[in-house]
Write a protein that holds these residues in place. Sequence first.
Motif, short mmCIF file in Angstrom:
data_model
loop_
_atom_site.label_atom_id
_atom_site.label_comp_id
_atom_site.label_asym_id
_atom_site.label_seq_id
_atom_site.Cartn_x
_atom_site.Cartn_y
_atom_site.Cartn_z
N UNK A 188 68.89 54.89 -39.99
CA UNK A 188 68.67 55.73 -41.17
C UNK A 188 69.25 57.12 -40.96
N UNK A 189 69.04 57.68 -39.77
CA UNK A 189 69.55 59.02 -39.50
C UNK A 189 71.07 59.07 -39.65
N UNK A 190 71.77 58.06 -39.13
CA UNK A 190 73.22 58.04 -39.25
C UNK A 190 73.66 57.92 -40.70
N UNK A 191 72.96 57.09 -41.48
CA UNK A 191 73.33 56.88 -42.88
C UNK A 191 73.10 58.15 -43.70
N UNK A 194 54.76 63.10 -42.06
CA UNK A 194 55.49 64.14 -42.77
C UNK A 194 56.88 63.65 -43.13
N UNK A 195 57.40 64.15 -44.25
CA UNK A 195 58.80 63.88 -44.57
C UNK A 195 59.69 64.73 -43.67
N UNK A 196 60.90 64.27 -43.46
CA UNK A 196 61.83 64.92 -42.54
C UNK A 196 63.01 65.47 -43.33
N UNK A 197 63.30 66.73 -43.13
CA UNK A 197 64.43 67.36 -43.80
C UNK A 197 65.69 67.19 -42.96
N UNK A 198 66.72 66.68 -43.58
CA UNK A 198 68.04 66.57 -42.95
C UNK A 198 68.96 67.53 -43.70
N UNK A 228 70.56 69.79 -48.34
CA UNK A 228 69.47 69.20 -47.56
C UNK A 228 68.72 68.21 -48.42
N UNK A 229 68.10 67.24 -47.76
CA UNK A 229 67.30 66.23 -48.46
C UNK A 229 66.15 65.82 -47.55
N UNK A 230 65.09 65.30 -48.17
CA UNK A 230 63.89 64.91 -47.44
C UNK A 230 63.74 63.40 -47.45
N UNK A 231 63.34 62.86 -46.29
CA UNK A 231 63.22 61.41 -46.13
C UNK A 231 61.88 61.09 -45.45
N UNK A 268 67.77 68.29 -38.06
CA UNK A 268 66.69 67.35 -38.36
C UNK A 268 65.38 68.04 -38.02
N UNK A 269 64.67 68.45 -39.04
CA UNK A 269 63.43 69.17 -38.82
C UNK A 269 62.29 68.16 -38.71
N UNK A 270 61.83 67.92 -37.50
CA UNK A 270 60.79 66.95 -37.24
C UNK A 270 59.43 67.64 -37.31
N UNK A 271 58.66 67.26 -38.30
CA UNK A 271 57.37 67.89 -38.49
C UNK A 271 56.31 67.28 -37.57
N UNK A 272 55.38 68.11 -37.10
CA UNK A 272 54.26 67.64 -36.30
C UNK A 272 52.99 67.87 -37.12
N UNK A 273 52.23 66.82 -37.33
CA UNK A 273 51.02 66.97 -38.12
C UNK A 273 49.98 65.97 -37.71
#
Length: 230
Positions: free
Chosen positions: A138-141, A215-219, A19-22, A195-200
């Motif tokens: 970006x998501x596809x890459x 928020x950063x998004x974890x893929x 996993x990585x954060x973007x 794709x964990x989409x954060x709500x803040x």
Amino acid sequence: MREGVAMTDTIITVRGEFSAWYPAERATVWAAISFDGPSREDVFARATEAAETLRSSITALHDAEKGPVTWWSSESVRVFSDRPWSQDGAQLPLVFHAAIGFRVKFSGFEALAGWVEQSSVLDGVSITSVDWALTDATRNAVTTEVRSRSVKDAVTKATVFAQSIGLGSVSAIALADPGMLGEQGPSSGGSPEQFRMMKSMSAADASGSLELKPEEIEVASVVDARFVAR
């Protein structure tokens, strides 16, 4: 016996993960307009007026290519009623409700903060949530990269297992989404790429301006893999 696998070969089955954060690149704001009252015509008129004000503020920022609003949608006015009960158990007169929902996608986060601050003080308007996201490109890459890294993690695990029992090399004979190889523990659930989409939404700062912090998004990617070790 599997094709290409000798009776003396050792089969190793592992699960690779990465996993990585973007940083978020888009934000979708969910806004709601609602009014209550004893008159159907009154709540309908008030909701329609508030919706027009909100719609005008959105279209002033809308540019599908340049932003800061790249897309938006709104519902039709919904009017419904109920008959509440008092604390004494008596049924009270009808109360009418009018509601409209909006979704607005921003590419410019400074404009997002200003619009939310301006809209949230309007009568009957509430900002319910902000969903942060990546662009499709970006998501596809990053999905390609994360998938590759999860496979490499599986290879590393299998190699460590093989070396721990005195074997020198591993060769992949199967790769699959979680749970598709069988003989595995319970799947972690969800799709291979998550794709964990954060709500803040943060509170107002000392100056009284609303500050939104993306928020950063974890893929994350998970893969099941089977290797033959020799």
